[in-house]
Design an enzyme around this catalytic site. Structure first.
Site, PDB file in Angstrom:
ATOM      1  N   ASP A  66       0.815  -1.215   0.000  1.00  0.00           N
ATOM      2  CA  ASP A  66       0.000   0.000   0.000  1.00  0.00           C
ATOM      3  C   ASP A  66       0.853   1.272   0.000  1.00  0.00           C
ATOM      4  O   ASP A  66       2.071   1.223   0.185  1.00  0.00           O
ATOM      5  CB  ASP A  66      -0.953   0.009   1.207  1.00  0.00           C
ATOM      6  CG  ASP A  66      -0.279  -0.451   2.505  1.00  0.00           C
ATOM      7  OD1 ASP A  66       0.968  -0.410   2.577  1.00  0.00           O
ATOM      8  OD2 ASP A  66      -0.989  -0.845   3.429  1.00  0.00           O
ATOM      9  N   ASN A 134      -7.345  -2.067  14.496  1.00  0.00           N
ATOM     10  CA  ASN A 134      -8.733  -2.379  14.136  1.00  0.00           C
ATOM     11  C   ASN A 134      -8.828  -3.646  13.275  1.00  0.00           C
ATOM     12  O   ASN A 134      -9.881  -3.975  12.756  1.00  0.00           O
ATOM     13  CB  ASN A 134      -9.375  -1.194  13.399  1.00  0.00           C
ATOM     14  CG  ASN A 134      -8.674  -0.866  12.084  1.00  0.00           C
ATOM     15  OD1 ASN A 134      -7.723  -1.554  11.683  1.00  0.00           O
ATOM     16  ND2 ASN A 134      -9.136   0.164  11.401  1.00  0.00           N
ATOM     17  N   HIS A 136      -7.094  -4.231  10.395  1.00  0.00           N
ATOM     18  CA  HIS A 136      -6.834  -4.105   8.953  1.00  0.00           C
ATOM     19  C   HIS A 136      -5.555  -4.846   8.560  1.00  0.00           C
ATOM     20  O   HIS A 136      -4.630  -5.001   9.355  1.00  0.00           O
ATOM     21  CB  HIS A 136      -6.823  -2.632   8.492  1.00  0.00           C
ATOM     22  CG  HIS A 136      -5.647  -1.816   8.918  1.00  0.00           C
ATOM     23  ND1 HIS A 136      -5.749  -0.484   9.216  1.00  0.00           N
ATOM     24  CD2 HIS A 136      -4.333  -2.113   9.103  1.00  0.00           C
ATOM     25  CE1 HIS A 136      -4.563  -0.014   9.547  1.00  0.00           C
ATOM     26  NE2 HIS A 136      -3.684  -0.987   9.480  1.00  0.00           N
ATOM     27  N   GLU A 141      -9.611  -1.944   5.352  1.00  0.00           N
ATOM     28  CA  GLU A 141     -10.188  -1.526   6.628  1.00  0.00           C
ATOM     29  C   GLU A 141     -11.458  -2.326   6.933  1.00  0.00           C
ATOM     30  O   GLU A 141     -12.099  -2.863   6.015  1.00  0.00           O
ATOM     31  CB  GLU A 141     -10.546  -0.035   6.561  1.00  0.00           C
ATOM     32  CG  GLU A 141      -9.339   0.888   6.378  1.00  0.00           C
ATOM     33  CD  GLU A 141      -8.602   1.190   7.680  1.00  0.00           C
ATOM     34  OE1 GLU A 141      -8.482   0.295   8.543  1.00  0.00           O
ATOM     35  OE2 GLU A 141      -8.144   2.335   7.834  1.00  0.00           O
TER      36      GLU A 141
HETATM   37  C1  F6R Z   1       1.333  -0.938   6.031  1.00  0.00           C
HETATM   38  C2  F6R Z   1       0.316  -1.930   6.336  1.00  0.00           C
HETATM   39  C3  F6R Z   1      -0.484  -1.835   7.594  1.00  0.00           C
HETATM   40  C4  F6R Z   1       0.378  -1.989   8.842  1.00  0.00           C
HETATM   41  C5  F6R Z   1      -0.467  -1.879  10.096  1.00  0.00           C
HETATM   42  C6  F6R Z   1       0.361  -2.023  11.351  1.00  0.00           C
HETATM   43  O1  F6R Z   1       1.989  -1.279   4.834  1.00  0.00           O
HETATM   44  O2  F6R Z   1       0.112  -2.805   5.573  1.00  0.00           O
HETATM   45  O3  F6R Z   1      -1.493  -2.817   7.578  1.00  0.00           O
HETATM   46  O4  F6R Z   1       1.007  -3.243   8.797  1.00  0.00           O
HETATM   47  O5  F6R Z   1      -1.121  -0.650  10.105  1.00  0.00           O
HETATM   48  O6  F6R Z   1       1.199  -0.916  11.483  1.00  0.00           O
HETATM   49  P1  F6R Z   1       2.261  -0.827  12.675  1.00  0.00           P
HETATM   50  O7  F6R Z   1       3.201  -1.956  12.456  1.00  0.00           O
HETATM   51  O8  F6R Z   1       2.919   0.507  12.503  1.00  0.00           O
HETATM   52  O9  F6R Z   1       1.482  -0.993  13.937  1.00  0.00           O
END
Ligand code: F6R
Length: 245
Positions: A66, A134, A136, A141
């Site tokens: 992403d 959450n 995701h 989401e």
């Molecule tokens: C980013 C992604 C997100 C993160 C998630 C956890 O490329 O795919 O799904 O893996 O938001 O983020 P952290 O590791 O910063 O808690």
């Protein structure tokens, strides 16, 4: 489903990097699906260390999950910049074999289509994932439905709040992103989801032990035949290993 719980993030990162090494050694043209965020930093650190010990990445292809919409690739909080900082500037993957969605182009629909073509062309051997508080994965989401293909997503308030820790002010956090859809994630040959810290314990337990629900996107991983959850003690706190699958 495999669950591994480590004492600390360094050990977990080393384990995930060794899984990446195994995927790389096991394919003629290995393709890694990559994530960004705090959780995966120990993984990149250990992967870089393996490269310093002789692991060759010059023949691999990487496809990131992403990117924010509205941040140019050189913006320090863009996922392009994150990847450069933590991996690409330190290893020998040719630029032509690195793919990240471009959230700065005017035609986002065309960009999503271009990305799906790339995913079709390079089937992913190993997909690395983090998980949002959450639930995701990528930026898929919680919602009434999950989108199969690469798409533009409005980030949830929870995600914006959580990611604001990297920006001077919450108002600077982009509100939209391009993300790979759940089909591409589920089509990866192997999936490694990493999660650290007690703040992820509740969602990790729901994703692993709960029902498969679109409002907990990571729960869909229960449907994959080769998924490994790489946790630390904090994020595993609400799992009862007695009920291990
Ligand atoms: C980013 C992604 C997100 C993160 C998630 C956890 O490329 O795919 O799904 O893996 O938001 O983020 P952290 O590791 O910063 O808690």
């Amino acid at each position: 489903m495999v669950i591994r719980i480590f004492d600390n993030q360094d050990e977990a990162g080393l384990y995930a990097a060794s899984l990446a090494e195994r995927a790389i050694m096991g394919a003629a043209h290995p393709v890694l699906g990559l994530a960004t965020g705090s959780t995966v930093i120990p993984f990149y650190r250990e992967l870089v260390r393996l490269v310093q010990c002789g692991l060759d990445l010059s023949h691999i292809t990487t496809i990131n999950l992403d990117e924010y919409i509205g941040l140019p690739p050189h913006h320090e909080q863009s996922y392009h910049a994150f990847m450069k900082r933590h991996l690409f500037s330190r290893v020998n993957i040719p630029e032509s074999q690195v793919f990240i969605p471009d959230g700065s182009v005017p035609d986002l629909a065309a960009e999503c289509g271009r990305y799906d073509e790339i995913i079709r062309e390079y089937p992913i051997d190993l997909q690395i994932l983090g998980i949002g508080v959450n639930g995701h994965i990528g930026f898929n989401e919680p919602d009434d439905l999950l989108v199969s293909r690469t798409h533009v997503v409005e980030l949830s308030e929870e995600t914006i709040r959580s990611n604001s820790r990297f920006f001077a002010d919450v108002s600077e956090v982009p509100t939209r992103a391009i993300t790979m859809g759940v089909q591409a994630i589920l089509q990866a040959r192997q999936i490694v989801l990493m999660a650290f810290g007690e703040e992820k314990a509740h969602i990790v337990a729901k994703a692993i032990r709960g029902e498969v629900r679109t409002d907990i996107p990571a729960s869909i991983l229960q449907l994959h035949r080769d998924v490994i959850f790489v946790l630390d003690k904090g994020s595993a706190k609400e799992l009862s290993l007695a009920k291990d699958a």
